[in-house]
Design a protein around this motif. Structure first.
Motif, short mmCIF file in Angstrom:
data_model
loop_
_atom_site.label_atom_id
_atom_site.label_comp_id
_atom_site.label_asym_id
_atom_site.label_seq_id
_atom_site.Cartn_x
_atom_site.Cartn_y
_atom_site.Cartn_z
N GLU A 177 91.59 112.65 62.41
CA GLU A 177 92.09 112.70 63.77
C GLU A 177 91.32 113.76 64.55
O GLU A 177 91.22 114.91 64.14
CB GLU A 177 93.59 113.05 63.76
CG GLU A 177 94.28 112.86 65.11
CD GLU A 177 94.31 111.41 65.57
OE1 GLU A 177 94.33 111.21 66.79
OE2 GLU A 177 94.29 110.50 64.71
N GLY A 178 90.78 113.38 65.69
CA GLY A 178 89.95 114.28 66.48
C GLY A 178 88.48 114.11 66.24
O GLY A 178 87.65 114.67 66.97
N ALA A 179 88.10 113.33 65.22
CA ALA A 179 86.69 113.03 64.95
C ALA A 179 86.33 111.68 65.56
O ALA A 179 87.20 110.86 65.86
CB ALA A 179 86.43 113.02 63.45
N LEU A 180 85.03 111.45 65.73
CA LEU A 180 84.56 110.16 66.24
C LEU A 180 85.06 109.02 65.36
O LEU A 180 85.50 107.98 65.86
CB LEU A 180 83.04 110.15 66.30
CG LEU A 180 82.39 108.83 66.74
CD1 LEU A 180 82.78 108.49 68.17
CD2 LEU A 180 80.88 108.89 66.59
N LEU A 237 79.45 117.88 66.47
CA LEU A 237 79.80 116.59 67.07
C LEU A 237 81.07 115.99 66.47
O LEU A 237 81.63 115.06 67.02
CB LEU A 237 78.64 115.60 66.90
CG LEU A 237 77.33 115.96 67.60
CD1 LEU A 237 76.29 114.88 67.35
CD2 LEU A 237 77.56 116.14 69.09
N GLU A 238 81.50 116.52 65.31
CA GLU A 238 82.69 116.00 64.63
C GLU A 238 82.59 114.48 64.44
O GLU A 238 83.44 113.73 64.90
CB GLU A 238 83.96 116.37 65.40
CG GLU A 238 84.18 117.87 65.53
CD GLU A 238 85.40 118.23 66.36
OE1 GLU A 238 86.40 118.68 65.78
OE2 GLU A 238 85.33 118.04 67.59
N LEU A 239 81.54 114.08 63.75
CA LEU A 239 81.27 112.66 63.59
C LEU A 239 82.33 111.97 62.73
O LEU A 239 82.94 110.98 63.15
CB LEU A 239 79.88 112.44 62.97
CG LEU A 239 78.69 112.85 63.84
CD1 LEU A 239 77.39 112.57 63.10
CD2 LEU A 239 78.72 112.11 65.16
N VAL A 240 82.52 112.45 61.51
CA VAL A 240 83.48 111.80 60.61
C VAL A 240 84.62 112.72 60.22
O VAL A 240 85.61 112.27 59.62
CB VAL A 240 82.78 111.26 59.34
CG1 VAL A 240 81.75 110.22 59.70
CG2 VAL A 240 82.14 112.38 58.54
N ARG A 285 78.30 116.51 74.46
CA ARG A 285 78.62 115.78 73.24
C ARG A 285 78.71 114.29 73.46
O ARG A 285 78.33 113.49 72.59
CB ARG A 285 79.95 116.30 72.66
CG ARG A 285 79.88 117.72 72.07
CD ARG A 285 81.19 118.07 71.40
NE ARG A 285 81.14 119.33 70.67
CZ ARG A 285 81.61 120.48 71.12
NH1 ARG A 285 82.16 120.53 72.33
NH2 ARG A 285 81.53 121.57 70.39
N GLN A 286 79.23 113.86 74.60
CA GLN A 286 79.44 112.43 74.78
C GLN A 286 78.11 111.67 74.78
O GLN A 286 78.04 110.55 74.27
CB GLN A 286 80.22 112.14 76.06
CG GLN A 286 79.43 112.22 77.35
CD GLN A 286 80.31 112.05 78.57
OE1 GLN A 286 81.46 112.49 78.60
NE2 GLN A 286 79.78 111.41 79.61
N ASN A 287 77.07 112.27 75.30
CA ASN A 287 75.78 111.60 75.30
C ASN A 287 75.19 111.52 73.90
O ASN A 287 74.57 110.51 73.54
CB ASN A 287 74.83 112.29 76.28
CG ASN A 287 75.18 112.00 77.73
OD1 ASN A 287 75.00 110.88 78.20
ND2 ASN A 287 75.71 112.99 78.41
N ALA A 288 75.40 112.56 73.10
CA ALA A 288 74.96 112.50 71.71
C ALA A 288 75.75 111.44 70.94
O ALA A 288 75.18 110.67 70.15
CB ALA A 288 75.13 113.87 71.05
N LEU A 289 77.06 111.36 71.17
CA LEU A 289 77.88 110.37 70.48
C LEU A 289 77.53 108.95 70.91
O LEU A 289 77.59 108.02 70.09
CB LEU A 289 79.36 110.65 70.73
CG LEU A 289 79.92 111.95 70.16
CD1 LEU A 289 81.40 112.09 70.47
CD2 LEU A 289 79.69 112.02 68.65
N ILE A 290 77.16 108.77 72.15
CA ILE A 290 76.74 107.45 72.61
C ILE A 290 75.48 107.01 71.87
O ILE A 290 75.35 105.84 71.47
CB ILE A 290 76.52 107.47 74.14
CG1 ILE A 290 77.89 107.48 74.86
CG2 ILE A 290 75.68 106.28 74.60
CD1 ILE A 290 77.81 107.69 76.36
N ALA A 291 74.55 107.94 71.64
CA ALA A 291 73.34 107.60 70.88
C ALA A 291 73.70 107.25 69.44
O ALA A 291 73.15 106.29 68.87
CB ALA A 291 72.37 108.78 70.90
#
Length: 872
Positions: free
Chosen positions: A288-291, A277-280, A636-642
Motif C-alpha cells: 500500500e502506497g507503492a506503485l 520511487l516506491e516501485l514495488v 516522481r510521476q514522470n519517472a513512474l510514467i516511463a
C-alpha cells in the motif's frame, strides 16, 4: 560430550553436530522439541515457555517445543528473524524400534533444512511475490548472478560484474544470497539488500564440476540446448543447485531449464531510486502506497508475480514492449472479452507452486485438484479467445492453453469435487475410478451388509432358515446353526462347504473358506483403502509431473493473459492512454498524473491536477516553487510514467510520447545512514555521484534540492556544477527541482535547459497551492508561509517575516550578510503571545446580518448604522 547422555539425548547431539548453524526441530511424537541453546534461542524468538528435561554433564537441559500440526507458523516467525531450521523426522514406527530392545531409540534423520530462500509451504510464502534464492559467482574476474524460486521452479542467470550486483539484487529482492566463503567486499551486502547472506565453500562455485552437476540435473549431455553460458554463469548455477541439494537432503525441487537474461534488456534502476520511487514497496515495506499496490488488478498469484517482475525491470526492447501494448490495447477496446477472461482466470490456481510441492512430495490432494481446476479454466480461456483476431502475444498464449485435455480428464475422473488437505486422511479418490478401492471401501463401510448378503446365500445353499453368521473375539466370524441341524451340516454335500469349528450345548459353529477370506478383508479394509488411495495418489502425481514442462508453459500463458487483462481493466477504469514509444530521445507527457497520489485523492473525494512535461527539445527542466506545492510529486510521476510505459502498460496521462529510457535515477527526499556514519548531506552526495558517473544520454534523471544540506553558497555551487554536468557531459533527460533561484540564470546560458515552476497564489498573507506546473520561474520560495501552515507559533512567523524582509532589502541594496545581521534587533527569547484582538461593534453588527434577507431599504439603513458606529 555424549558419554553421559541418555540414548535419546545422544542421538539429538549427534544430529545437531551435523547442522551446527541451525535450530534443530527434533520430532518426538506430535511435537518438535528443541534442547540446550536451541531451546533458549527459540523460546525467546517464539515467546513460548522454556522448560527443562533431565540433566546433561550435571546441568539442566533446557527444552521447548511446538506442535507438529501448527509448526509452519512457528517456522515462519523463526525464518523472518533470521534463523535456519533443520527438521529431524522419525524415520520408523516406534513399535519397530521396540523390537530392537526396550531402550532402543527411534531412528531420526534431518530431512530438510529450512532457510529464507528455500520455502515451499503455502503458509510461509506470499502468494503474490517471488521467493528468490540467488547466488553470485566469479571466475577469472568475470561475475555472474543466478537466481531461482524454489516454490515455482523458475531459474535464471545473467552476467553480472561485481559493481552491478547491488542494483540487480535490488531488482530481484531475493530472500537469501549465496557467496563463496571468505570472499572480501560483501560485509555490507546483507544490510544493503535485506537478504540473508550464506557462505558456501569455494568448491560449490567450481564451474568444471558444476557443469557435470547441471547436466546430471537436467539429464542432458550439454547445456547448449538451453543457451551459451559463460563459466561464471555455470558456477553461480552450480552453487544454487548444490545448496538446494544440501537443504532438501537430495530431494531436488522441480527446476526448469535456466533462462539467460541480458543486463541490457531491462531498464536499469539502482536501489536508491527504487526506494525513492516506491516501485514495488512503500517506505514501510508494504504494498500500500507503492506503485505496485496502486496498479495491481491481477486476479491470479502468478499474474501478480509477473506484474512485480515487469515493474521491477521494465523492458528496453521496443518490439517486446509493443507486443505487450498490443495485447493490452486489444482487451481495452474489447471490454466484454477482457471481463470474460478475468472471470475464467478467477478459477485458476497457483499452478507453479502446486507443481513444486508435488515434486518435493510435500503436496496433497488439493494440489491435484488445483491443477485440475486450472486446466479447466485454461480450456475456458482458450475457447473464449478462439476465433478472434488476436495480437501475437495473446495468440501465442491461447495456443499454449490447450493440449493437456487427457491429463484434465484423468484428474477429473479420479478426484472428488472437494478433496481433503492431506493424503493420509483418504477420501479423495472418486468412487468408480478404481474397482479394488471401491471394494475395500464397501467392506470398510458396509461390512454388516456384506455379511448379511453372505448369510442369505448360505441359507439358500443349506436350506436351513435358522442359519446365522455371527462374530466374537475368539472365533471371529462364524456360521451358527442349532443342534437340530447338526446331522445335515455334518453330512455331504454341506460338509464340503462348511468346516466344523465348535460345538456348544445347543449350537454348532462352522466356518468356510470364503468367510475366512472375507473376514480378513473386512478387518484390513480400512488400511487397505488408505494404501490403495496412496498408490493412486502417487500415480496421479507421477502423471502430473510427467507433464511438468507443458504445465509450466501453460502457467506462464495464464500469467500473461492475466497481466494483459488487468492492465486493460486499469486503463479503462482510470482513463489512461496508450503511450507512443520509439527509439528516440523524446519525452513528452500531456496532463500526466501520479498514479499513487491520484488513487489516494480519489479515496478522499478529490481530483488530481494533471501537468505537462516536455523534455524532447529541451531535455533538462529546472523546476522552482515552494515546498508542498507538488514538485516532488511532479518529479516522481514522470519517472513512474516511463516505468509503466516500458512495462507494457498504459499510462496516467492524456497523451505520452516516450523515447526508450535506458536508466532511471532519482534523488528525491532527505535521509541519513547513521549505521554507516553518513549524514543526510553525505548520502545525498554519494547518490548524486552515482548518477553523474553512470547516467547515459538515454537516462531519465530526477533530482530534488541538491546541495541544500550544506552552507548556502557551497550548496548553490554544487547544484550549479551538477546541472552543468548533466547538460554537457551526461546529456540525459531530467528534471532538476531547486530553491536556488540563482540557478535559473543557467537557462539563458545552456541551450538544453528550460525553466518551469509550480504555481501558487498568495491571499491575505497565506499561500494557496494550485498544483499547476507552468513554464517560467518562481519569484520566491514562500518558506515563511509554509512554516505558518505547519503550525509554527505566530510570534516566530512574524519575526521570520521581519528578518526575511530585512535580508532581502539589504541584499537588493548590496549589503553584506554579516552587516545586515548585525543591524537586526535581537528577537526577545520569551516574547509574549500576541494579545487577543477585541471584536469591534461594527463586526458584531455585521455578524448578525443575513445579506440575502435584506431589502434595499434595510440595506441602506444598515450602511447608515455602520457609518454611525464608525464615527463613535
Amino acid at each position: 560430550m555424549t558419554d553421559s547422555a541418555t540414548p535419546m539425548m545422544a542421538q539429538f547431539l549427534e544430529i545437531k553436530a551435523g547442522v551446527p548453524d541451525a535450530l534443530l526441530f527434533y520430532r518426538m511424537g506430535d511435537f518438535y522439541e528443541m534442547f540446550f541453546d536451541d531451546a533458549v534461542a527459540a523460546a525467546e524468538a517464539l515467546d513460548i515457555a522454556l522448560t527443562k528435561r533431565g540433566k546433561h554433564l550435571g546441568e539442566d537441559i533446557a527444552m521447548c517445543g511446538v506442535p507438529v500440526h501448527s509448526a509452519e507458523g512457528y517456522l515462519l516467525t523463526l525464518i523472518r528473524k533470521g534463523f535456519r531450521v533443520a527438521i529431524a523426522e522419525q524415520m520408523e514406527d516406534p513399535a519397530e524400534a521396540k523390537k530392537r530392545g526396550s531402550k532402543s531409540v527411534v531412528k531420526r534423520e534431518v530431512v530438510r533444512l529450512v532457510t529464507p530462500g528455500t520455502l515451499t509451504e503455502e503458509a510461509l510464502l506470499d502468494a503474490r511475490r517471488h521467493n528468490y534464492l540467488a547466488a553470485w559467482g566469479e571466475v577469472r574476474g568475470e561475475g555472474a548472478l543466478a537466481w531461482a524460486d524454489m516454490s515455482t521452479g523458475s531459474v535464471s542467470v545473467m552476467p553480472c560484474p561485481r559493481p552491478a550486483l547491488g542494483p540487480e539484487l535490488a531488482r530481484l529482492t531475493p530472500k537469501e544470497v549465496l557467496i563463496a566463503e571468505a570472499d572480501p567486499g560483501f560485509d555490507a551486502l546483507e544490510e544493503e539488500t535485506g537478504a540473508v547472506v550464506t557462505e558456501l565453500g569455494r568448491g560449490a562455485f567450481d564451474s568444471g564440476s558444476g557443469l557435470q552437476r547441471l547436466c546430471s540435473l537436467y539429464e542432458v549431455a550439454s547445456l547448449d540446448a538451453f543457451g551459451a553460458f559463460e563459466r561464471a554463469e555455470i558456477a553461480a548455477l552450480a552453487a544454487l543447485v548444490q545448496y538446494l541439494e544440501i537443504t532438501q537432503r537430495g530431494r531436488l525441487p522441480l527446476l526448469r531449464p535456466p533462462q539467460r537474461e541480458d543486463r541490457q534488456s531491462a531498464m536499469r534502476i539502482d536501489a536508491a531510486t527504487r526506494r525513492s520511487l516506491e516501485l514495488v514497496r512503500a517506505q514501510d515495506g508494504g504494498r500500500e502506497g507503492a506503485l505496485l499496490g496502486a496498479v495491481d488488478r491481477t486476479v491470479t498469484a502468478a499474474g501478480a508475480r509477473l506484474l512485480e517482475a515487469r515493474l521491477s525491470g521494465p523492458s528496453r526492447r521496443l518490439e517486446v514492449i509493443r507486443a505487450r501494448q498490443a495485447a493490452v490495447a486489444h482487451l481495452t477496446e474489447a471490454p466484454q472479452l477482457g471481463e470474460a477472461l478475468r472471470g475464467h482466470l478467477r478459477g485458476a490456481a497457483d499452478l507453479d507452486r502446486a507443481l513444486s510441492r508435488l515434486a518435493l512430495e510435500r503436496g496433497g490432494p488439493r494440489d491435484l485438484a488445483a491443477i485440475r481446476g486450472t486446466l479447466e479454466a485454461a480450456t475456458q480461456i482458450a475457447a473464449t479467445l478462439d476465433g478472434a483476431a488476436l495480437p501475437d502475444l495473446l495468440a501465442e498464449a491461447a495456443g499454449n492453453l490447450t493440449g493437456l485435455e487427457e491429463l484434465h480428464d484423468l484428474l477429473d475422473q479420479a478426484l472428488v469435487a472437494e478433496p481433503p488437505l492431506l493424503a493420509r486422511d483418504g477420501g479423495y479418490i472418486a468412487p468408480g475410478h478404481d474397482a479394488d478401492l471401491d471394494e475395500a471401501r464397501r467392506l470398510r463401510d458396509e461390512g454388516r451388509g456384506v455379511i448379511a448378503g453372505m448369510q442369505a446365500e448360505y441359507i439358500e445353499t443349506s436350506g436351513i432358515q435358522a442359519l446365522k453368521i455371527k462374530h466374537n473375539n475368539v472365533l471371529g466370524y462364524f456360521v451358527e446353526v442349532t443342534a437340530t441341524h447338526a446331522e445335515k451340516m455334518l453330512a455331504p454335500p454341506l460338509n464340503a462347504v462348511f468346516r466344523h469349528r465348535q460345538t456348544t450345548a445347543n449350537q454348532l459353529r462352522f466356518t468356510t473358506q470364503e468367510l475366512s477370506e472375507l473376514e480378513t478383508r473386512i478387518l484390513n479394509a480400512g488400511g487397505l483403502a488408505l494404501d490403495l488411495e496412496r498408490r493412486l495418489f502417487d500415480s496421479l502425481r507421477g502423471a502430473v509431473l510427467a507433464a511438468a514442462g507443458p504445465l509450466g508453459v501453460l502457467a506462464r500463458a495464464l500469467a500473461e493473459v492475466d497481466l494483459a487483462s488487468s492492465f486493460a481493466d486499469l486503463a479503462r477504469g482510470e482513463d489512461w492512454c496508450r503511450p507512443d514509444l520509439d527509439d528516440s530521445r523524446a519525452f513528452s507527457v500531456d496532463r500526466g498524473r501520479h498514479p499513487v497520489v491520484e488513487r489516494a485523492l480519489k479515496r478522499a473525494g478529490q481530483s488530481f491536477i494533471g501537468n505537462d512535461c516536455s523534455l524532447s527539445t529541451e531535455p533538462l527542466w529546472l523546476l522552482t516553487g515552494p515546498n508542498m506545492a507538488g514538485k516532488s510529486t511532479f518529479l516522481r510521476q514522470n519517472a513512474l510514467i516511463a516505468v509503466l510505459a516500458q512495462a507494457g502498460s498504459y499510462v496516467p496521462a492524456k497523451k505520452a510520447h516516450i523515447g526508450l529510457v535506458s536508466q532511471i535515477f532519482s534523488r528525491v527526499g532527505a535521509s541519513d545512514d547513521l549505521a554507516r556514519g553518513r549524514s543526510t548531506f553525505m548520502v545525498e552526495m554519494v547518490e548524486t555521484a552515482a548518477i553523474l558517473n553512470q547516467a547515459d544520454d538515454r537516462a531519465l534523471v530526477i533530482l530534488d534540492e541538491i546541495g541544500r544540506g550544506t552552507a548556502t553558497w557551497d550548496g548553490l555551487s554544487i547544484a550549479w556544477a551538477v546541472l552543468e554536468h548533466l547538460h554537457g557531459v551526461n546529456r540525459c533527460r531530467g528534471i532538476f527541482a531547486t530553491h536556488y533561484h540563482e540557478l535559473t540564470q543557467l537557462a539563458g546560458q545552456l541551450s538544453g535547459v528550460a525553466t518551469a515552476t509550480v504555481a501558487v497564489r498568495e491571499f491575505k498573507g497565506d499561500v494557496v497551492f494550485l498544483h499547476e506546473v507552468r513554464r517560467g520561474t518562481a519569484d520566491r520560495s514562500y518558506g515563511v508561509q509554509v512554516a505558518r501552515l505547519a503550525g509554527l507559533p505566530e510570534a516566530v512567523v512574524t519575526r521570520a517575516r521581519v528578518v526575511l524582509e530585512a535580508l532581502e532589502s539589504g541584499a537588493r541594496e548590496g549589503g553584506r550578510p554579516q552587516a545586515l545581521i548585525d543591524e537586526l534587533p535581537l528577537f526577545a527569547a520569551a516574547a509574549p503571545p500576541p494579545a487577543k484582538r477585541q471584536t469591534s461593534r461594527i463586526e458584531e453588527e455585521l455578524a448578525e446580518v443575513s445579506p440575502d434577507a435584506l431589502s434595499p431599504r434595510e440595506a441602506l439603513d444598515l450602511v447608515y448604522r455602520l457609518k454611525a458606529l464608525g464615527a463613535d
